[in-house]
Scaffold this motif. Structure first.
Motif, PDB file in Angstrom:
ATOM      1  N   GLY A 207       0.815  -1.210   0.000  1.00 21.01           N
ATOM      2  CA  GLY A 207       0.000   0.000   0.000  1.00 21.01           C
ATOM      3  C   GLY A 207       0.845   1.255   0.000  1.00 21.01           C
ATOM      4  N   ARG A 234      -5.504   0.825  -3.479  1.00 15.56           N
ATOM      5  CA  ARG A 234      -5.817   1.883  -4.447  1.00 15.56           C
ATOM      6  C   ARG A 234      -4.860   3.059  -4.300  1.00 15.56           C
ATOM      7  NH1 ARG A 234     -11.696   4.454  -5.819  1.00 15.56           N
ATOM      8  NH2 ARG A 234     -10.944   6.401  -6.681  1.00 15.56           N
ATOM      9  N   ALA A 235      -4.445   3.339  -3.071  1.00 14.55           N
ATOM     10  CA  ALA A 235      -3.521   4.458  -2.873  1.00 14.55           C
ATOM     11  C   ALA A 235      -2.232   4.220  -3.666  1.00 14.55           C
ATOM     12  CB  ALA A 235      -3.227   4.626  -1.385  1.00 14.55           C
ATOM     13  N   GLN A 247      -4.930  -4.079  -8.464  1.00 13.37           N
ATOM     14  CA  GLN A 247      -5.605  -3.444  -7.311  1.00 13.37           C
ATOM     15  C   GLN A 247      -6.602  -4.401  -6.660  1.00 13.37           C
ATOM     16  OE1 GLN A 247      -7.118   0.610  -7.786  1.00 13.37           O
ATOM     17  NE2 GLN A 247      -8.870   0.064  -6.525  1.00 13.37           N
ATOM     18  N   VAL A 248      -6.519  -4.458  -5.345  1.00 17.06           N
ATOM     19  CA  VAL A 248      -7.439  -5.287  -4.560  1.00 17.06           C
ATOM     20  C   VAL A 248      -8.436  -4.362  -3.885  1.00 17.06           C
ATOM     21  CG1 VAL A 248      -7.606  -6.813  -2.549  1.00 17.06           C
ATOM     22  CG2 VAL A 248      -5.704  -7.072  -4.157  1.00 17.06           C
ATOM     23  N   GLY A 264       1.970  -2.226   4.686  1.00 22.15           N
ATOM     24  CA  GLY A 264       1.806  -0.783   4.532  1.00 22.15           C
ATOM     25  C   GLY A 264       0.427  -0.426   4.015  1.00 22.15           C
ATOM     26  N   ILE A 265      -0.572  -1.179   4.442  1.00 26.11           N
ATOM     27  CA  ILE A 265      -1.977  -0.947   4.041  1.00 26.11           C
ATOM     28  C   ILE A 265      -2.777  -0.712   5.322  1.00 26.11           C
ATOM     29  CG2 ILE A 265      -4.044  -2.044   3.068  1.00 26.11           C
ATOM     30  CD1 ILE A 265      -2.220  -3.466   1.075  1.00 26.11           C
ATOM     31  N   GLY A 267      -6.104  -0.659   5.823  1.00 30.12           N
ATOM     32  CA  GLY A 267      -7.285  -1.503   6.050  1.00 30.12           C
ATOM     33  C   GLY A 267      -8.590  -0.751   5.910  1.00 30.12           C
ATOM     34  N   HIS A 271     -10.784  -1.430   0.811  1.00 32.26           N
ATOM     35  CA  HIS A 271      -9.753  -2.445   0.580  1.00 32.26           C
ATOM     36  C   HIS A 271     -10.215  -3.794   1.146  1.00 32.26           C
ATOM     37  CE1 HIS A 271      -5.756  -3.866  -0.457  1.00 32.26           C
ATOM     38  NE2 HIS A 271      -5.789  -4.556   0.669  1.00 32.26           N
ATOM     39  N   ILE A 284       1.452  -6.180   8.034  1.00 34.72           N
ATOM     40  CA  ILE A 284       2.679  -5.560   8.531  1.00 34.72           C
ATOM     41  C   ILE A 284       2.439  -4.060   8.447  1.00 34.72           C
ATOM     42  CG2 ILE A 284       5.164  -5.258   8.137  1.00 34.72           C
ATOM     43  CD1 ILE A 284       4.776  -8.052   6.483  1.00 34.72           C
ATOM     44  N   ASN A 285       2.439  -3.399   9.608  1.00 35.40           N
ATOM     45  CA  ASN A 285       2.138  -1.964   9.612  1.00 35.40           C
ATOM     46  C   ASN A 285       2.843  -1.336  10.806  1.00 35.40           C
ATOM     47  OD1 ASN A 285       0.694   0.634   9.866  1.00 35.40           O
ATOM     48  ND2 ASN A 285      -0.679  -0.261   8.337  1.00 35.40           N
ATOM     49  N   LYS A 286       3.391  -0.145  10.602  1.00 33.55           N
ATOM     50  CA  LYS A 286       4.143   0.444  11.719  1.00 33.55           C
ATOM     51  C   LYS A 286       3.230   1.140  12.723  1.00 33.55           C
ATOM     52  CE  LYS A 286       5.557   4.707   9.354  1.00 33.55           C
ATOM     53  NZ  LYS A 286       6.677   5.456   8.804  1.00 33.55           N
ATOM     54  N   ASP A 287       1.941   1.293  12.374  1.00 30.96           N
ATOM     55  CA  ASP A 287       0.992   1.940  13.279  1.00 30.96           C
ATOM     56  C   ASP A 287       0.162   0.871  14.001  1.00 30.96           C
ATOM     57  OD1 ASP A 287      -1.014   3.288  14.533  1.00 30.96           O
ATOM     58  OD2 ASP A 287      -1.950   4.094  12.712  1.00 30.96           O
ATOM     59  N   LEU A 304       7.862  -1.944   7.393  1.00 29.75           N
ATOM     60  CA  LEU A 304       7.868  -2.994   6.361  1.00 29.75           C
ATOM     61  C   LEU A 304       9.222  -3.138   5.695  1.00 29.75           C
ATOM     62  CD1 LEU A 304       7.527  -2.011   3.062  1.00 29.75           C
ATOM     63  CD2 LEU A 304       5.437  -1.097   4.023  1.00 29.75           C
TER      64      LEU A 304
HETATM   65  P1  FAD Z   1      -3.180   4.533   3.697  1.00 28.24           P
HETATM   66  O1  FAD Z   1      -4.584   4.495   4.181  1.00 28.24           O
HETATM   67  O2  FAD Z   1      -2.520   5.838   3.562  1.00 28.24           O
HETATM   68  O3  FAD Z   1      -2.364   3.586   4.672  1.00 28.24           O
HETATM   69  C1  FAD Z   1      -0.988   3.408   4.589  1.00 28.24           C
HETATM   70  C2  FAD Z   1      -0.578   2.570   5.776  1.00 28.24           C
HETATM   71  O4  FAD Z   1       0.784   2.266   5.664  1.00 28.24           O
HETATM   72  C3  FAD Z   1      -0.788   3.261   7.127  1.00 28.24           C
HETATM   73  O5  FAD Z   1      -1.579   2.436   7.965  1.00 28.24           O
HETATM   74  C4  FAD Z   1       0.623   3.406   7.666  1.00 28.24           C
HETATM   75  O6  FAD Z   1       0.679   3.253   9.077  1.00 28.24           O
HETATM   76  C5  FAD Z   1       1.357   2.317   6.964  1.00 28.24           C
HETATM   77  N1  FAD Z   1       2.779   2.546   6.776  1.00 28.24           N
HETATM   78  C6  FAD Z   1       3.390   3.672   6.301  1.00 28.24           C
HETATM   79  N2  FAD Z   1       4.703   3.482   6.211  1.00 28.24           N
HETATM   80  C7  FAD Z   1       4.948   2.225   6.650  1.00 28.24           C
HETATM   81  C8  FAD Z   1       6.128   1.464   6.807  1.00 28.24           C
HETATM   82  N3  FAD Z   1       7.336   1.922   6.454  1.00 28.24           N
HETATM   83  N4  FAD Z   1       6.007   0.195   7.282  1.00 28.24           N
HETATM   84  C9  FAD Z   1       4.790  -0.298   7.648  1.00 28.24           C
HETATM   85  N5  FAD Z   1       3.658   0.393   7.514  1.00 28.24           N
HETATM   86  C10 FAD Z   1       3.729   1.643   7.011  1.00 28.24           C
HETATM   87  N6  FAD Z   1      -8.834   1.239  -1.752  1.00 28.24           N
HETATM   88  C11 FAD Z   1      -8.355   0.039  -2.103  1.00 28.24           C
HETATM   89  O7  FAD Z   1      -7.320  -0.422  -1.598  1.00 28.24           O
HETATM   90  N7  FAD Z   1      -8.980  -0.689  -3.067  1.00 28.24           N
HETATM   91  C12 FAD Z   1     -10.122  -0.291  -3.688  1.00 28.24           C
HETATM   92  O8  FAD Z   1     -10.635  -0.982  -4.561  1.00 28.24           O
HETATM   93  C13 FAD Z   1     -10.668   0.992  -3.297  1.00 28.24           C
HETATM   94  N8  FAD Z   1     -11.809   1.441  -3.830  1.00 28.24           N
HETATM   95  C14 FAD Z   1     -12.337   2.623  -3.392  1.00 28.24           C
HETATM   96  C15 FAD Z   1     -13.577   3.056  -3.869  1.00 28.24           C
HETATM   97  C16 FAD Z   1     -14.129   4.237  -3.414  1.00 28.24           C
HETATM   98  C17 FAD Z   1     -15.459   4.668  -3.938  1.00 28.24           C
HETATM   99  C18 FAD Z   1     -13.430   5.019  -2.466  1.00 28.24           C
HETATM  100  C19 FAD Z   1     -14.028   6.283  -1.942  1.00 28.24           C
HETATM  101  C20 FAD Z   1     -12.220   4.606  -1.979  1.00 28.24           C
HETATM  102  C21 FAD Z   1     -11.647   3.408  -2.440  1.00 28.24           C
HETATM  103  N9  FAD Z   1     -10.407   2.969  -1.966  1.00 28.24           N
HETATM  104  C22 FAD Z   1      -9.964   1.740  -2.315  1.00 28.24           C
HETATM  105  C23 FAD Z   1      -9.543   3.836  -1.146  1.00 28.24           C
HETATM  106  C24 FAD Z   1      -9.563   3.545   0.319  1.00 28.24           C
HETATM  107  O9  FAD Z   1     -10.590   4.304   0.946  1.00 28.24           O
HETATM  108  C25 FAD Z   1      -8.214   3.944   0.967  1.00 28.24           C
HETATM  109  O10 FAD Z   1      -7.947   5.291   0.681  1.00 28.24           O
HETATM  110  C26 FAD Z   1      -7.039   3.108   0.470  1.00 28.24           C
HETATM  111  O11 FAD Z   1      -7.341   1.739   0.578  1.00 28.24           O
HETATM  112  C27 FAD Z   1      -5.802   3.437   1.301  1.00 28.24           C
HETATM  113  O12 FAD Z   1      -4.708   2.737   0.817  1.00 28.24           O
HETATM  114  P2  FAD Z   1      -3.499   2.377   1.800  1.00 28.24           P
HETATM  115  O13 FAD Z   1      -4.013   1.552   2.922  1.00 28.24           O
HETATM  116  O14 FAD Z   1      -2.410   1.838   0.962  1.00 28.24           O
HETATM  117  O15 FAD Z   1      -3.050   3.822   2.283  1.00 28.24           O
END
Ligand code: FAD
Length: 320
Positions: A207, A234-235, A247-248, A264-265, A267, A271, A284-287, A304
């Motif tokens: 992520g 998605r991010a 993309q999942v 690094g997702i 949740g 997703h 695996i997440n640092k938070d 991660l």
């Molecule tokens: P973030 O939410 O920014 O999380 C990143 C994480 O990484 C944080 O928890 C952080 O603590 C951790 N992290 C950072 N650095 C490290 C490190 N070095 N080691 C360990 N951990 C670390 N999202 C999807 O995934 N799939 C979809 O299909 C999807 N469809 C969507 C549809 C709609 C209509 C909308 C509104 C949103 C959709 N989203 C989807 C987006 C979703 O809401 C989230 O924004 C997205 O899933 C966030 O992605 P992320 O977890 O990678 O990022």
């Protein structure tokens, strides 16, 4: 014992794993009769027999490759007429769902899509689905016509169950609509050598925490050590770090592997919608407060960039 039709997904006679999983589920309901269409259909028979097909209905014709799904619907309709099955099971691929929906409409039956489990019931097969972004699990049964059910990959184990697998030619006469939409070209996707995301037994996803396209190399290295597919949030996709095909989630693909590793997702609900039915979830997440930890079987609070390479090394060491 009632017969259950299983639609065979194969490539030139090589049967894909979701079909073998369907045979396992079909045996809970009745005797599996496989329907294999197109080039290499007869070559599927041995594998299908090894996994429980009592009969394999085959029909080879160029129409299956040259036109979109209607010829396949015509053939399945012919098979339903010939066998009067207790149910028709179809893999939940994009094509499978279209074939199943059109078939249900043709034969006036109800349909259940994306089942994750199936069992015999007093009044017909009972399917389990995960709905509303995986917030609920429902059980339902079709009350009208021959049940048509599509089943997500990885919903059942592949089991050896030797059966006769007698090959019989299926009589098919194509409808007028069969040749309505011609396929004019095919562009194969560049192969990564990794399993298809929706069919993989293990998925390793990255992520926003992966923090850059180049850093996905460590996600890929872990995936390769495990023979896994690579997924992305998605991010990560929106940032251009990984292709949308990986993309999942709600607007990506829905996966249900034996093992899902999220790195690094956070949740987010969107997703989770695409991975919550995974059998074992590792994050695996640092938070430590990241919402992903609410649904994991195993959680690692850590960076991660430290954890993933160590995990990869450990897997490689254990594999020798
Ligand atoms: P973030 O939410 O920014 O999380 C990143 C994480 O990484 C944080 O928890 C952080 O603590 C951790 N992290 C950072 N650095 C490290 C490190 N070095 N080691 C360990 N951990 C670390 N999202 C999807 O995934 N799939 C979809 O299909 C999807 N469809 C969507 C549809 C709609 C209509 C909308 C509104 C949103 C959709 N989203 C989807 C987006 C979703 O809401 C989230 O924004 C997205 O899933 C966030 O992605 P992320 O977890 O990678 O990022």
């Amino acid at each position: 014992m009632a017969e259950v039709l299983v639609y065979v997904d194969h490539v030139d006679g090589a049967v894909r794993k979701p079909t073998l999983e369907l045979l396992t589920l079909a045996r809970r309901i009745g005797e599996p009769v496989a329907v294999a269409l197109g080039s290499g259909a007869a070559a599927t028979a041995q594998t299908l027999a090894e996994h429980g097909a009592v009969k394999v209905l085959t029909h080879e014709a160029s129409e299956y490759a040259d036109y979109l799904v209607v010829p396949k619907v015509d053939a399945l309709q012919a098979a339903v007429a010939a066998v009067s099955p207790a149910a028709v099971l179809v893999p939940s691929s994009a094509e499978g769902k279209e074939v199943a929906a059109r078939l249900a409409l043709r034969i006036g039956s109800g349909i259940i899509t994306d089942a994750v489990d199936l069992e015999a019931g007093d009044e017909g097969p009972v399917a389990t689905q995960s709905v509303f972004a995986a917030s609920f699990t429902t059980k339902s049964r079709i009350s009208k016509g021959t049940p048509v059910i599509t089943v997500k990959p990885n919903s059942a184990a592949v089991e050896a169950a030797p059966a006769a697998g007698a090959v019989e030619a299926l009589e098919v006469s194509f409808s007028e609509k069969a040749t309505g939409t011609k396929i004019t070209g095919r562009t194969p996707r560049e192969s990564t050598g990794r399993p298809e995301l929706t069919e993989a037994a293990i998925v390793v996803s990255g992520g926003r925490g992966v923090n850059g396209a180049e850093n996905f190399a460590i996600i890929e290295a872990l995936a390769d050590s495990l023979g896994a597919a690579v997924g992305a949030s998605r991010a990560a996709v929106d940032a251009g770090w990984y292709p949308h095909t990986n993309q999942v989630g709600q607007t990506g693909k829905s996966v249900s592997p034996q093992l899902y590793i999220a790195s690094g997702i956070s949740g987010a609900i969107q997703h989770r919608a695409g991975m919550q039915t995974s059998k074992t979830i590792v994050a695996i997440n640092k938070d430590p407060e990241a919402p992903i930890f609410e649904l994991v079987d195993y959680g690692v609070v850590g960076d991660l960039f430290d954890v993933v390479p160590q995990l990869t090394d450990e897997v490689k060491t254990r594999k020798g």
